[in-house]
Design an enzyme around this catalytic site. Structure first.
Site, short mmCIF file in Angstrom:
data_model
loop_
_atom_site.label_atom_id
_atom_site.label_comp_id
_atom_site.label_asym_id
_atom_site.label_seq_id
_atom_site.Cartn_x
_atom_site.Cartn_y
_atom_site.Cartn_z
CE1 TYR A 111 -4.12 2.70 0.53
CE2 TYR A 111 -2.35 3.60 1.52
CZ TYR A 111 -3.76 3.44 0.67
OH TYR A 111 -4.57 4.45 0.89
CD GLN A 168 -11.71 3.22 -1.19
OE1 GLN A 168 -11.23 3.33 0.21
NE2 GLN A 168 -10.93 4.39 -2.12
CG ASN A 191 -6.09 7.35 5.62
OD1 ASN A 191 -6.18 6.43 5.70
ND2 ASN A 191 -6.26 8.18 4.67
CD GLN A 235 9.97 12.18 10.50
OE1 GLN A 235 8.08 11.75 10.31
NE2 GLN A 235 10.88 11.90 9.76
CG HIS A 238 5.15 12.20 6.95
ND1 HIS A 238 5.37 11.35 5.88
CD2 HIS A 238 5.96 12.20 8.16
CE1 HIS A 238 6.07 11.09 5.58
NE2 HIS A 238 6.91 11.58 6.83
CD GLU A 303 6.25 6.60 12.55
OE1 GLU A 303 6.38 5.46 11.12
OE2 GLU A 303 5.94 7.09 12.80
CG HIS A 304 9.91 8.69 13.15
ND1 HIS A 304 9.11 9.07 12.49
CD2 HIS A 304 11.41 8.39 12.08
CE1 HIS A 304 9.00 8.53 11.45
NE2 HIS A 304 10.01 7.98 10.73
CG ASP A 336 11.47 9.78 6.92
OD1 ASP A 336 10.88 9.52 7.72
OD2 ASP A 336 10.54 11.44 6.71
CD GLU A 390 0.11 -32.02 27.42
OE1 GLU A 390 0.00 -32.10 26.66
OE2 GLU A 390 0.99 -30.84 27.72
CG HIS A 395 -0.60 -36.52 21.10
ND1 HIS A 395 -2.55 -36.77 20.87
CD2 HIS A 395 0.11 -35.23 20.44
CE1 HIS A 395 -2.30 -34.87 20.57
NE2 HIS A 395 -0.90 -34.16 19.70
CG HIS A 397 -1.69 -45.98 19.68
ND1 HIS A 397 -2.14 -47.17 20.10
CD2 HIS A 397 -2.16 -46.03 18.34
CE1 HIS A 397 -2.09 -47.62 19.00
NE2 HIS A 397 -2.02 -47.24 18.15
#
Length: 403
Positions: A111, A168, A191, A235, A238, A303-304, A336, A390, A395, A397
């Site tokens: 994206y 979308q 966004n 920043q 943006h 983030e930064h 960036d 358990e 298992h 077997h």
């Protein structure tokens, strides 16, 4: 802060509606939402970029741009190569071998945000590590692909670029339509609606990470106010909901940075998103102690994060951040675009849980196990004992029947 904490109910409600309609209605719903939100008539313009447009775009962009893009892509590639996980084989005990093989994800979606401009750098940050990982098919989507984006796509060998965006586009990639192939994993920031759509679709399609609105923190008591202000504004531009913060223990230094931010902001165009975001979601925090400043940064998990001065001592106190810029010359804009470190990073506090995008995100680690006669003899009794403890008699077997 509610939005940052993942409680953006309005975005989730909107994204849920869009995702559900595209999942059910396919191309018709995708076309309808694209026309409504982006003003693009896909029936008229076409969804996929024709091959000839890639070629024409490469001729229209300048050589300086292509050189810069090649430089940045090469640095991203070098870091991605270093991140690539390896294969291994280990003898755990006599007759027991465990190993790992690495295989690329078959089909991914990238994206690419395209608000005011298509973010060419995001295509590089997602497609280059995918190529290093060996991903055979890369589908890129962008609501407003420009010449620069198409030129870089051609440079990276990407021929499938669709003119779609928003929630979308995420839904189309996650569930597929007659024209958009369903992908195994979706990469790239967006966004609040794109982020919400990715979280919704993640129940059925893997995603990289919830990379939402940009965040920047500078942690410093001294330094060059002009440079620090420039990083915060870089920043902030943006998006209108980007967050930029200075954290310091010095009220005097805070005042100097505040004045510099105001001066540089006045020089930016009125339509620059920083004009909104720096006032809406920007702040300067003055703490009583350095320990409090570091504690805030770790809770916020930006983030930064920039540590322009005394970075070694400060870094020791930091354990949650997407990426850290060390030293006064390490402008966040380098990360960036061209340092090679990936700019798809965790936001909204996710840096407390994971790091940024890497080559590992584009591959599958497949474990291998081989048990021979000696290994069987070493482990059989213990595995039967554990299985019966358990209550898993089948298992037990499965081991016993091989005796």
């Amino acid at each position: 802060m509610k939005v940052r904490a993942g409680q953006d109910r309005a975005a989730l409600r909107t994204a849920e509606r869009i995702v559900a309609e595209v999942r059910k209605g396919g191309d018709a719903a995708l076309d309808r939402w694209t026309k409504k939100l982006d003003g693009r008539d896909l029936a008229r313009d076409g969804m996929w970029i024709p091959r000839k447009e890639f070629q024409a775009a490469g001729k229209r962009v300048g050589r300086e741009f292509l050189r810069a893009a090649e430089h940045a892509a090469e640095n991203v590639r070098r870091v991605a190569e270093r991140q690539k996980p390896g294969e291994w084989n280990l003898q755990v005990e006599p007759g027991v071998r465990v190993g790992q093989i690495v295989r690329p994800i078959e089909t991914i979606g990238c994206y690419i945000p395209g608000g005011r401009f298509a973010l060419v750098s995001t295509l590089m940050m997602t497609a280059v590590p995918a190529r290093v990982a060996g991903v055979p098919r890369i589908i890129a989507v962008c609501p407003r692909p420009n010449d620069e984006l198409l030129a870089v796509a051609a440079m990276l060998g990407i021929s499938e670029v669709a003119r779609i965006g928003g929630a979308q586009a995420i839904a189309a990639l996650a569930y597929g339509t007659m024209r958009i192939p369903r992908v195994e994993k979706i990469f790239g920031p967006g966004n609040r609606y794109v982020t919400a759509a990715k979280q919704i679709a993640s129940a059925d399609c893997a995603i990289d990470l919830p990379a939402g609105p940009t965040e920047a923190v500078v942690l410093a008591n001294r330094g060059n106010p002009k440079w620090i202000a420039a990083d915060l504004l870089a920043q902030a531009e943006h998006a209108p909901d980007a967050g930029s913060f200075l954290v310091t223990t010095s009220a005097r230094f805070a005042k100097r940075v505040q004045e510099e931010v105001a001066e540089q902001l006045a020089a930016l165009p009125e339509e620059n998103p920083a004009q909104i975001s720096i006032r809406k979601s920007g702040a300067i925090l003055v703490t009583e102690t350095w320990k409090q400043a570091c504690e805030f940064v770790n809770r916020f998990a930006p983030e930064h994060l920039s540590l322009p001065e005394a970075e070694d001592s400060a870094l020791q106190a930091i354990h949650s951040a997407g990426t850290v810029f060390l030293g006064p010359l390490s402008a966040q804009a380098f990360g960036d675009y061209a340092s090679g470190s990936n700019h798809v990073l965790p936001t909204g506090g996710w840096a407390r849980r994971r790091g940024g995008l890497s080559t590992e995100d584009f591959v599958k680690r497949i474990s291998l196990q081989r048990i021979d006669q000696k290994g069987y003899q070493w482990m059989a009794n213990d595995v039967e004992t554990l299985a019966r403890a358990e209550g898993l008699l089948a298992h037990a077997h499965a081991i016993e029947v091989r005796r």
